[in-house]
Design a protein around this motif. Structure first.
Motif, PDB file in Angstrom:
ATOM      1  N   THR A  49       0.830  -1.203   0.000  1.00  0.00           N
ATOM      2  CA  THR A  49       0.000   0.000   0.000  1.00  0.00           C
ATOM      3  C   THR A  49       0.866   1.257   0.000  1.00  0.00           C
ATOM      4  O   THR A  49       0.595   2.215  -0.716  1.00  0.00           O
ATOM      5  N   ASP A 170      -6.526  -0.826  -4.560  1.00  0.00           N
ATOM      6  CA  ASP A 170      -5.885  -1.492  -3.430  1.00  0.00           C
ATOM      7  C   ASP A 170      -6.792  -2.601  -2.925  1.00  0.00           C
ATOM      8  O   ASP A 170      -7.910  -2.330  -2.500  1.00  0.00           O
ATOM      9  N   GLU A 171      -6.328  -3.804  -3.017  1.00  0.00           N
ATOM     10  CA  GLU A 171      -7.095  -4.974  -2.571  1.00  0.00           C
ATOM     11  C   GLU A 171      -8.538  -4.935  -3.074  1.00  0.00           C
ATOM     12  O   GLU A 171      -9.475  -5.024  -2.291  1.00  0.00           O
TER      13      GLU A 171
HETATM   14 MG    MG Z   1      -2.381  -2.667   2.269  1.00  0.00          MG
END
Ligand code: MG
Ligand code: ADP
Lengths: 241, 402
Positions: A49, A170-171
């Protein structure tokens, strides 16, 4: 291969200071190219991240440079950096963070409002984008009335609203069931391959691994394996979930 | 289900402006409004807080205005150009006597069209049931053109009325207080008989002592003053003469008394009661207090609402929205609250002022005061948004990706 849209080189990043200082990224170099899906994979806490924040111009690295279309961004102040994001990036956040007080359409319109697009045009475009992600029947619903998968599609529509050349997620599959997750990833692939956008996906989900064109493994803040994936073409639509 | 090509067509629709003109479509106003109504209870608290402080400010300042006007009523309604008074006079109600020869001295000054004597003297009014009330006797010449003007006593000829022996005129507002039920009723002032021969309408006193208008002779008689005592010489200046010049000449000939023009004397009287007694300070400080209560309530509710929206605001920043976009939302939220709460508050103030218009000290809320309070209310709300703005300013977009 084409010119990289984002090129990060020698990225090192530390949080905190003094005794609390911890370095989470070590000398990372990475290129993001238009027309391909790049996945950053690695275990939780490995620094994915943080790296995404740096190449997305959300965070200035402690060391190293980020170039956007060849231009270094490290000297820009907070507002200039924001203006740059507005022009170049679309983000899909894990916790979609839609305005609970706005309908799906209005949430997408926020992205266009930031660009100064007129309300009538923004309204029209927001509805088209929502139809595109399969939410044509949910235009006037508030986030509380939508499933997680539907919220994510609103978030994707919002990320696409300003027509950004670079998309970052992100994810994106973390909160979705496998079927919905796969559909979302297929959609990102389509955006890269057919729209010639650069797509960067952070994940630790092995199920979606083979949708990437390139996978960069991050381990303890360092680049591990770097592989090119070959695969059969994905379907081009994003269905209802 | 839609095809890829349709996105391709779509993307042609949006071309980025080089200098982005953010927030043109009124979406910030929509977000501000929805943020407010989203939490009904909080919205109600906000509006009650704003309206409450507006009402308090309006009533206090309205009373202050009324107070200001009543402190100088006698001066403002006397129809005189200049006033001769004892040296160092501070307020119209608080002057010690001067000699009547001042009037004759004044009459000999060029430019003086008329000079009339007036006596102001406190007295004790005894109601028929024996209760005593403090009154302020105002004695004027029997055929006075100044001091007691005809439009103060609409229903009777004041000169006729005052020609009745021991005749006095009081205001209807104080008839009950003075135990007067009808015209012609007799009462006692300092143990001298007096007869009520007329009523004024709405000549208020700001002290507890109502005004009692009568002739100079009666006033002297009631208050046991000598034939030579007066309080003021009221002067009318001839057309073609400047008040300043006449005042200067009067002053030159009578250096041991004060010569004031009406505006000066009016201002002086107001200033004295507002600021050398605690009265004005009290009203002003309670208005400020109301303002502060308003700021605190609005700041609290707005801040709570801003905290609720932080994740979404962080996303706006991450998407590349400038902080000014978020400021717009917060400030619009404050202004909407201020406008609605302010309108409600001012309406209540106007209704209260209307209901109490016949009381002895009704708040006066003219248009300029009502609109100033409206503006102050909105400024108050903007002030209250500063804490929230500070919070929004410190939002770190990186936080949303964690
Ligand atoms: Mg992360
Ligand atoms: N703002 C921050 N302040 C301090 N430490 C942080 C911050 N953000 C991330 N970290 C730390 O950096 C490391 C990498 O975090 P992150 O980039 O979120 O990893 P990942 O996304 O791979 O799970 C973690 O140990 C995390 O605790």
């Amino acid at each position: 291969m084409n010119q990289p849209v984002v090129a990060a080189s020698g990225i090192t990043h530390s949080f905190g200071s003094g005794a609390n200082r911890s370095t989470v990224l070590h000398d990372i170099s990475l290129e993001v190219r238009a027309g391909e899906v790049l996945m950053l994979m690695g275990p939780s806490g490995s620094g994915k991240t943080t790296l995404l924040n740096i190449i997305g111009c959300l965070l200035q690295p402690t060391e190293g440079t980020v170039r956007l279309h060849g231009q270094a961004v490290h000297q820009l102040n907070i507002e200039k950096l924001a203006a740059l994001r507005l022009q170049h990036f679309g983000f899909v956040f894990q916790s979609h963070n839609l305005f609970p007080v706005l309908t799906a359409t209005e949430n997408v319109m926020v992205a266009l409002d930031l660009l100064g697009v007129k309300r009538s045009i923004a309204h029209e475009r927001a509805r088209e984008l929502l139809a595109l992600v399969g939410l044509g029947h949910r235009l006037d619903n508030y986030p509380a009335q939508l499933s997680i998968g539907q919220k994510q599609r609103v978030a994707i529509a919002r990320a696409l609203a300003a027509d950004p050349p670079i998309l970052m997620a992100d994810e994106p599959t973390a909160s979705l069931d496998s079927e919905t997750g796969l559909k979302a990833i297929e959609f990102f692939r389509m955006l890269a391959h057919h729209q010639h956008r650069a797509v960067v996906i952070v994940t630790h989900d092995p199920r979606i691994f083979h949708f990437a064109d390139r996978v960069v493994h991050i381990e303890d803040g360092r680049i591990g394996k770097h592989e090119i994936v070959t695969h059969e073409p994905a379907s081009l639509t994003m269905g209802d979930a | 289900m839609s095809s890829v090509n349709s996105l391709g067509q779509l993307t042609e629709g949006v071309r980025r402006p080089t200098t982005a003109a953010h927030g043109q479509s009124g979406l910030t106003l929509l977000i501000a409004w929805r943020n407010l109504v989203h939490d009904r209870v909080r919205f109600a608290v906000t509006l009650v807080g704003i309206a409450f402080s507006t009402v308090l400010m309006g009533i206090q300042l309205g009373m202050l205005l009324n107070f200001m006007h009543t402190t100088s009523t006698i001066v403002d309604h006397a129809n005189a150009d200049l006033w001769i008074a004892v040296q160092g006079v501070r307020s119209v109600d608080l002057a010690t006597p001067i000699e009547e020869r001042r009037r004759f001295q004044a009459l000999s000054v060029p430019g003086v069209a008329a000079a009339e004597s007036m006596l102001l003297q406190f007295g004790s009014w005894k109601r028929n049931n024996g209760v005593r009330e403090l009154v302020l006797n105002i004695g004027v010449e029997p055929f006075a053109e100044m001091g007691l003007v005809p439009d103060m006593v609409p229903d009777v000829d004041i000169h006729d009325a005052l020609s009745v022996p021991n005749g006095v005129i009081i205001d209807r507002l104080y008839a009950d207080k003075l135990g007067v039920h009808s015209l012609g009723q007799t009462v006692e002032i300092n143990d001298h008989r007096a007869r009520v021969v007329g009523f004024t309408n709405g000549i208020r006193t700001f002290t507890q002592a109502p005004y009692v208008f009568t002739t100079l002779k009666n006033a002297r008689h009631f208050t046991n003053r000598s034939e030579n005592d007066i309080t003021y010489v009221l002067i009318r200046v001839k057309d073609g003469f400047s008040k300043e010049e006449v005042a200067r000449e009067l002053k030159r000939r009578m250096p041991d008394v004060d010569v004031l023009n009406t505006d000066e004397f009016s201002f002086k009287s107001r200033w004295y009661w507002l600021f050398t007694t605690g009265a004005g300070i009290t009203l002003v400080s309670s208005s400020l207090l109301a303002l502060m209560v308003g700021v605190v309530i609005v700041a609290q509710t707005l801040y709570a609402s801003t905290l609720d929206r932080l994740p979404e605001y962080a996303v706006v920043r991450a998407m590349g929205g400038p902080s000014s976009y978020l400021y717009k939302i917060v400030i619009k939220q404050a202004i909407i609250g201020g406008v609605i709460g302010g309108v409600v508050g001012i309406t209540i103030v106007l209704v209260l002022a209307y209901i109490s218009r016949d009381s002895s000290s009704p708040p006066q809320v003219p248009f300029w005061l009502a609109s100033s309070i409206g503006i102050v209310t909105i400024l108050m709300c903007i002030c209250a948004s500063l804490v929230s703005l500070k919070k929004v300013m410190s939002i770190d977009p990186v936080k949303v990706f964690r």
